[in-house]
Scaffold this motif. Sequence first.
Motif, mmCIF file in Angstrom:
data_model
loop_
_atom_site.group_PDB
_atom_site.id
_atom_site.type_symbol
_atom_site.label_atom_id
_atom_site.label_comp_id
_atom_site.label_asym_id
_atom_site.label_seq_id
_atom_site.Cartn_x
_atom_site.Cartn_y
_atom_site.Cartn_z
ATOM 1 N N PHE A 1 34.404 -25.830 18.389
ATOM 2 C CA PHE A 1 34.835 -26.455 19.624
ATOM 3 C C PHE A 1 33.674 -27.132 20.347
ATOM 4 O O PHE A 1 33.769 -28.290 20.742
ATOM 5 N N LYS A 2 32.599 -26.379 20.543
ATOM 6 C CA LYS A 2 31.499 -26.874 21.369
ATOM 7 C C LYS A 2 30.914 -28.181 20.832
ATOM 8 O O LYS A 2 30.642 -29.110 21.607
ATOM 9 N N ALA A 3 30.715 -28.268 19.528
ATOM 10 C CA ALA A 3 30.144 -29.488 18.939
ATOM 11 C C ALA A 3 31.062 -30.693 19.162
ATOM 12 O O ALA A 3 30.591 -31.783 19.492
ATOM 13 N N LEU A 4 32.364 -30.487 18.993
ATOM 14 C CA LEU A 4 33.321 -31.580 19.211
ATOM 15 C C LEU A 4 33.325 -32.014 20.672
ATOM 16 O O LEU A 4 33.360 -33.213 20.979
ATOM 17 N N TYR A 5 33.294 -31.049 21.578
ATOM 18 C CA TYR A 5 33.293 -31.349 22.999
ATOM 19 C C TYR A 5 32.042 -32.124 23.408
ATOM 20 O O TYR A 5 32.118 -33.150 24.092
ATOM 21 N N ILE A 6 30.883 -31.660 22.960
ATOM 22 C CA ILE A 6 29.625 -32.323 23.309
ATOM 23 C C ILE A 6 29.574 -33.730 22.713
ATOM 24 O O ILE A 6 29.194 -34.691 23.392
ATOM 25 N N ARG A 7 29.967 -33.860 21.453
ATOM 26 C CA ARG A 7 29.954 -35.181 20.815
ATOM 27 C C ARG A 7 30.956 -36.113 21.485
ATOM 28 O O ARG A 7 30.668 -37.283 21.715
ATOM 29 N N GLY A 8 32.135 -35.597 21.823
ATOM 30 C CA GLY A 8 33.129 -36.396 22.516
ATOM 31 C C GLY A 8 32.613 -36.904 23.857
ATOM 32 O O GLY A 8 32.812 -38.064 24.217
ATOM 33 N N ASN A 9 31.931 -36.038 24.604
ATOM 34 C CA ASN A 9 31.331 -36.444 25.879
ATOM 35 C C ASN A 9 30.260 -37.505 25.669
ATOM 36 O O ASN A 9 30.147 -38.447 26.450
ATOM 37 N N SER A 10 29.467 -37.332 24.636
ATOM 38 C CA SER A 10 28.424 -38.311 24.334
ATOM 39 C C SER A 10 29.031 -39.679 24.022
ATOM 40 O O SER A 10 28.567 -40.703 24.519
ATOM 41 N N TYR A 11 30.073 -39.680 23.214
ATOM 42 C CA TYR A 11 30.769 -40.937 22.918
ATOM 43 C C TYR A 11 31.350 -41.553 24.190
ATOM 44 O O TYR A 11 31.273 -42.764 24.394
ATOM 45 N N PHE A 12 31.921 -40.720 25.038
ATOM 46 C CA PHE A 12 32.500 -41.210 26.289
ATOM 47 C C PHE A 12 31.431 -41.901 27.138
ATOM 48 O O PHE A 12 31.644 -42.999 27.654
ATOM 49 N N LYS A 13 30.279 -41.275 27.267
ATOM 50 C CA LYS A 13 29.198 -41.827 28.091
ATOM 51 C C LYS A 13 28.650 -43.126 27.522
ATOM 52 O O LYS A 13 28.096 -43.937 28.251
ATOM 53 N N LYS A 14 28.819 -43.328 26.208
ATOM 54 C CA LYS A 14 28.362 -44.563 25.555
ATOM 55 C C LYS A 14 29.494 -45.590 25.440
ATOM 56 O O LYS A 14 29.339 -46.602 24.772
ATOM 57 N N ASP A 15 30.634 -45.300 26.065
ATOM 58 C CA ASP A 15 31.818 -46.166 26.022
ATOM 59 C C ASP A 15 32.378 -46.372 24.617
ATOM 60 O O ASP A 15 33.021 -47.377 24.339
ATOM 61 N N ASN A 16 32.124 -45.420 23.735
ATOM 62 C CA ASN A 16 32.752 -45.424 22.412
ATOM 63 C C ASN A 16 34.041 -44.608 22.560
ATOM 64 O O ASN A 16 34.107 -43.432 22.213
#
Length: 70
Positions: A1-16
């Motif tokens: 869960f944690k890895a998906l959540y962190i990566r998802g947030n990172s993508y969000f912040k990069k507008d991906n």
Amino acid sequence: FKALYIRGNSYFKKDNLSSAIRDLTAALRLKPQHLDCLYYRGMAYSKAESFDLALADLSSVLEQNPDHVN
């Protein structure tokens, strides 16, 4: 869960947004009531102009915790 959540947030912040939505959705399959994850997916949907999906996620966050602030 944690890895998906962190990566998802990172993508969000990069507008991906498509990658953010994909990872946050996968994270929510593991923890369906995780409010921050639901919030960020709702915001990603909003930025992607998928307003019905954004409204569903963000409404769910507020129903579960009316004081949720992020």
